[in-house]
Design a protein around this motif. Sequence first.
Motif, PDB file in Angstrom:
ATOM      1  N   ILE A  31       0.837  -1.202   0.000  1.00  0.00           N
ATOM      2  CA  ILE A  31       0.000   0.000   0.000  1.00  0.00           C
ATOM      3  C   ILE A  31       0.875   1.257   0.000  1.00  0.00           C
ATOM      4  CG2 ILE A  31      -1.670   1.334   1.347  1.00  0.00           C
ATOM      5  CD1 ILE A  31      -2.818  -1.336   2.328  1.00  0.00           C
ATOM      6  N   ILE A  32       1.948   1.236   0.774  1.00  0.00           N
ATOM      7  CA  ILE A  32       2.852   2.386   0.843  1.00  0.00           C
ATOM      8  C   ILE A  32       3.487   2.657  -0.518  1.00  0.00           C
ATOM      9  CG2 ILE A  32       5.139   3.058   1.724  1.00  0.00           C
ATOM     10  CD1 ILE A  32       4.284   2.054   4.445  1.00  0.00           C
ATOM     11  N   VAL A  33       3.867   1.596  -1.227  1.00  0.00           N
ATOM     12  CA  VAL A  33       4.441   1.773  -2.564  1.00  0.00           C
ATOM     13  C   VAL A  33       3.438   2.456  -3.497  1.00  0.00           C
ATOM     14  CG1 VAL A  33       5.262   0.571  -4.616  1.00  0.00           C
ATOM     15  CG2 VAL A  33       6.043  -0.149  -2.370  1.00  0.00           C
ATOM     16  N   VAL A  34       2.197   1.988  -3.448  1.00  0.00           N
ATOM     17  CA  VAL A  34       1.152   2.581  -4.299  1.00  0.00           C
ATOM     18  C   VAL A  34       0.935   4.046  -3.935  1.00  0.00           C
ATOM     19  CG1 VAL A  34      -1.290   2.478  -4.930  1.00  0.00           C
ATOM     20  CG2 VAL A  34       0.020   0.367  -4.684  1.00  0.00           C
ATOM     21  N   LEU A  35       0.870   4.339  -2.634  1.00  0.00           N
ATOM     22  CA  LEU A  35       0.682   5.717  -2.188  1.00  0.00           C
ATOM     23  C   LEU A  35       1.864   6.597  -2.585  1.00  0.00           C
ATOM     24  CD1 LEU A  35      -0.824   5.247   1.400  1.00  0.00           C
ATOM     25  CD2 LEU A  35      -2.000   6.058  -0.644  1.00  0.00           C
ATOM     26  N   SER A  36       3.070   6.058  -2.500  1.00  0.00           N
ATOM     27  CA  SER A  36       4.264   6.828  -2.872  1.00  0.00           C
ATOM     28  C   SER A  36       4.223   7.198  -4.350  1.00  0.00           C
ATOM     29  CB  SER A  36       5.527   6.027  -2.563  1.00  0.00           C
ATOM     30  OG  SER A  36       5.634   5.740  -1.185  1.00  0.00           O
ATOM     31  N   LEU A  37       3.834   6.256  -5.192  1.00  0.00           N
ATOM     32  CA  LEU A  37       3.737   6.540  -6.625  1.00  0.00           C
ATOM     33  C   LEU A  37       2.622   7.539  -6.904  1.00  0.00           C
ATOM     34  CD1 LEU A  37       4.246   2.935  -8.066  1.00  0.00           C
ATOM     35  CD2 LEU A  37       5.915   4.797  -7.967  1.00  0.00           C
ATOM     36  N   PHE A  38       1.527   7.425  -6.167  1.00  0.00           N
ATOM     37  CA  PHE A  38       0.422   8.378  -6.317  1.00  0.00           C
ATOM     38  C   PHE A  38       0.869   9.786  -5.928  1.00  0.00           C
ATOM     39  CE2 PHE A  38      -3.248  10.606  -4.454  1.00  0.00           C
ATOM     40  CZ  PHE A  38      -4.099  10.628  -5.563  1.00  0.00           C
ATOM     41  N   LEU A  39       1.613   9.899  -4.809  1.00  0.00           N
ATOM     42  CA  LEU A  39       2.115  11.201  -4.374  1.00  0.00           C
ATOM     43  C   LEU A  39       3.121  11.766  -5.365  1.00  0.00           C
ATOM     44  CD1 LEU A  39       2.571  10.472  -0.556  1.00  0.00           C
ATOM     45  CD2 LEU A  39       0.859  11.955  -1.604  1.00  0.00           C
ATOM     46  N   LEU A  40       3.928  10.896  -5.955  1.00  0.00           N
ATOM     47  CA  LEU A  40       4.862  11.343  -6.995  1.00  0.00           C
ATOM     48  C   LEU A  40       4.103  11.950  -8.171  1.00  0.00           C
ATOM     49  CD1 LEU A  40       7.689  11.510  -8.252  1.00  0.00           C
ATOM     50  CD2 LEU A  40       7.387   9.157  -9.047  1.00  0.00           C
ATOM     51  N   GLY A  41       3.020  11.288  -8.578  1.00  0.00           N
ATOM     52  CA  GLY A  41       2.192  11.824  -9.659  1.00  0.00           C
ATOM     53  C   GLY A  41       1.579  13.165  -9.290  1.00  0.00           C
ATOM     54  N   GLU A  42       1.140  13.307  -8.034  1.00  0.00           N
ATOM     55  CA  GLU A  42       0.564  14.577  -7.585  1.00  0.00           C
ATOM     56  C   GLU A  42       1.592  15.701  -7.658  1.00  0.00           C
ATOM     57  OE1 GLU A  42      -1.053  14.164  -3.666  1.00  0.00           O
ATOM     58  OE2 GLU A  42      -3.066  13.734  -4.429  1.00  0.00           O
ATOM     59  N   VAL A  43       2.811  15.414  -7.206  1.00  0.00           N
ATOM     60  CA  VAL A  43       3.854  16.439  -7.203  1.00  0.00           C
ATOM     61  C   VAL A  43       4.216  16.848  -8.630  1.00  0.00           C
ATOM     62  CG1 VAL A  43       6.289  16.877  -6.645  1.00  0.00           C
ATOM     63  CG2 VAL A  43       4.799  15.777  -4.974  1.00  0.00           C
ATOM     64  N   ILE A  44       4.306  15.876  -9.525  1.00  0.00           N
ATOM     65  CA  ILE A  44       4.600  16.198 -10.931  1.00  0.00           C
ATOM     66  C   ILE A  44       3.488  17.056 -11.522  1.00  0.00           C
ATOM     67  CG2 ILE A  44       4.866  15.202 -13.238  1.00  0.00           C
ATOM     68  CD1 ILE A  44       6.228  12.792 -11.922  1.00  0.00           C
ATOM     69  N   ALA A  45       2.228  16.711 -11.212  1.00  0.00           N
ATOM     70  CA  ALA A  45       1.094  17.491 -11.717  1.00  0.00           C
ATOM     71  C   ALA A  45       1.119  18.914 -11.158  1.00  0.00           C
ATOM     72  CB  ALA A  45      -0.213  16.795 -11.351  1.00  0.00           C
ATOM     73  N   THR A 127       3.324  12.539   3.217  1.00  0.00           N
ATOM     74  CA  THR A 127       4.707  12.146   2.933  1.00  0.00           C
ATOM     75  C   THR A 127       5.499  11.950   4.218  1.00  0.00           C
ATOM     76  OG1 THR A 127       5.218  14.507   2.645  1.00  0.00           O
ATOM     77  CG2 THR A 127       4.812  13.215   0.654  1.00  0.00           C
ATOM     78  N   ASP A 128       5.206  12.746   5.257  1.00  0.00           N
ATOM     79  CA  ASP A 128       5.929  12.601   6.523  1.00  0.00           C
ATOM     80  C   ASP A 128       5.686  11.228   7.150  1.00  0.00           C
ATOM     81  OD1 ASP A 128       6.932  15.132   6.246  1.00  0.00           O
ATOM     82  OD2 ASP A 128       5.501  16.079   7.596  1.00  0.00           O
ATOM     83  N   VAL A 129       4.442  10.765   7.093  1.00  0.00           N
ATOM     84  CA  VAL A 129       4.107   9.466   7.679  1.00  0.00           C
ATOM     85  C   VAL A 129       4.842   8.346   6.947  1.00  0.00           C
ATOM     86  CG1 VAL A 129       2.258   7.783   7.971  1.00  0.00           C
ATOM     87  CG2 VAL A 129       1.880  10.158   8.617  1.00  0.00           C
ATOM     88  N   ALA A 180      12.581   7.157   1.264  1.00  0.00           N
ATOM     89  CA  ALA A 180      13.469   8.137   0.633  1.00  0.00           C
ATOM     90  C   ALA A 180      12.719   8.977  -0.391  1.00  0.00           C
ATOM     91  CB  ALA A 180      14.646   7.416  -0.029  1.00  0.00           C
ATOM     92  N   LEU A 181      11.878   8.320  -1.205  1.00  0.00           N
ATOM     93  CA  LEU A 181      11.108   9.043  -2.215  1.00  0.00           C
ATOM     94  C   LEU A 181      10.191  10.068  -1.557  1.00  0.00           C
ATOM     95  CD1 LEU A 181      10.071   9.501  -5.097  1.00  0.00           C
ATOM     96  CD2 LEU A 181       8.490   7.582  -4.741  1.00  0.00           C
ATOM     97  N   CYS A 182       9.472   9.651  -0.519  1.00  0.00           N
ATOM     98  CA  CYS A 182       8.536  10.564   0.146  1.00  0.00           C
ATOM     99  C   CYS A 182       9.258  11.658   0.915  1.00  0.00           C
ATOM    100  CB  CYS A 182       7.607   9.781   1.065  1.00  0.00           C
ATOM    101  SG  CYS A 182       6.355   8.835   0.158  1.00  0.00           S
ATOM    102  N   TYR A 183      10.477  11.381   1.378  1.00  0.00           N
ATOM    103  CA  TYR A 183      11.261  12.431   2.027  1.00  0.00           C
ATOM    104  C   TYR A 183      11.573  13.550   1.037  1.00  0.00           C
ATOM    105  CZ  TYR A 183      15.172  14.814   4.275  1.00  0.00           C
ATOM    106  OH  TYR A 183      16.001  15.765   4.804  1.00  0.00           O
ATOM    107  N   VAL A 184      12.011  13.170  -0.157  1.00  0.00           N
ATOM    108  CA  VAL A 184      12.318  14.160  -1.198  1.00  0.00           C
ATOM    109  C   VAL A 184      11.049  14.895  -1.625  1.00  0.00           C
ATOM    110  CG1 VAL A 184      13.175  14.475  -3.550  1.00  0.00           C
ATOM    111  CG2 VAL A 184      14.324  12.875  -2.014  1.00  0.00           C
ATOM    112  N   LEU A 185       9.970  14.151  -1.844  1.00  0.00           N
ATOM    113  CA  LEU A 185       8.707  14.774  -2.253  1.00  0.00           C
ATOM    114  C   LEU A 185       8.208  15.741  -1.189  1.00  0.00           C
ATOM    115  CD1 LEU A 185       6.775  11.732  -3.800  1.00  0.00           C
ATOM    116  CD2 LEU A 185       8.047  13.515  -4.997  1.00  0.00           C
TER     117      LEU A 185
END
Length: 212
Positions: A31-45, A127-129, A180-185
């Motif tokens: 679930i965390i992997v899916v959420l991380s990719l979703f957040l990455l998409g949000e940041v790019i958008a 992202t903090d969580v 690491a991804l969510c820390y950067v995001l």
Amino acid sequence: MLSFFGDTFIADAMNIISQSLSIPVLIILLIIVVLSLFLLGEVIAEYFKNKNHKVRDTRDMMWAINNAPSIDEVKSIIKNSNIPSNQKVILSEIANSSTMKKSSREALARRLVEVEEERVDKTLNKTDVITRVGPTLGLMGTLIPMGPGLAALGAGDINTLASSLTIAFNTTIVGIGSGALCYVLGKIRKQWCDKALADLDALSDAVLDYME
């Protein structure tokens, strides 16, 4: 003898508890992997949506508000601006409060900005969580299979050992990678949010000053 059986019971109970956490940990990591990719998409958008907004745009908008001939023109400036839609709603509500007394208008503006800050905090908390929970679950996913793996090693079962080590390494990579991804995001998003809130404060002050 009694102490031996007590120690054995406790060890067996701890082993059952730790092994029962294996599937939940793997599911949560997925679930965390899916959420991380979703957040990455949000940041790019968000980047492509707001990349054209510069500090001078806020400055020009403040000048336009100060020089507007009427409050209706202020509302039109807000509506036709390229600021985020949630900021348009807040500024429009402040502009619509022109019939209120000064203290009421200022209290309303402060509260609307506070609500926006609360929304931003909730956004950043996502992202903090994951930044904190991801590596922790990755470590749990590493250690849980090691018990059966070491037992299999003692019994000479190389296949079970290899399977346990594969799970351990995969969960470590997934947990640390997601964190690491969510820390950067989170860092990138916080910079954008701080800038957006600063712009909102400046624009809300401009609208309030116009109605004085």
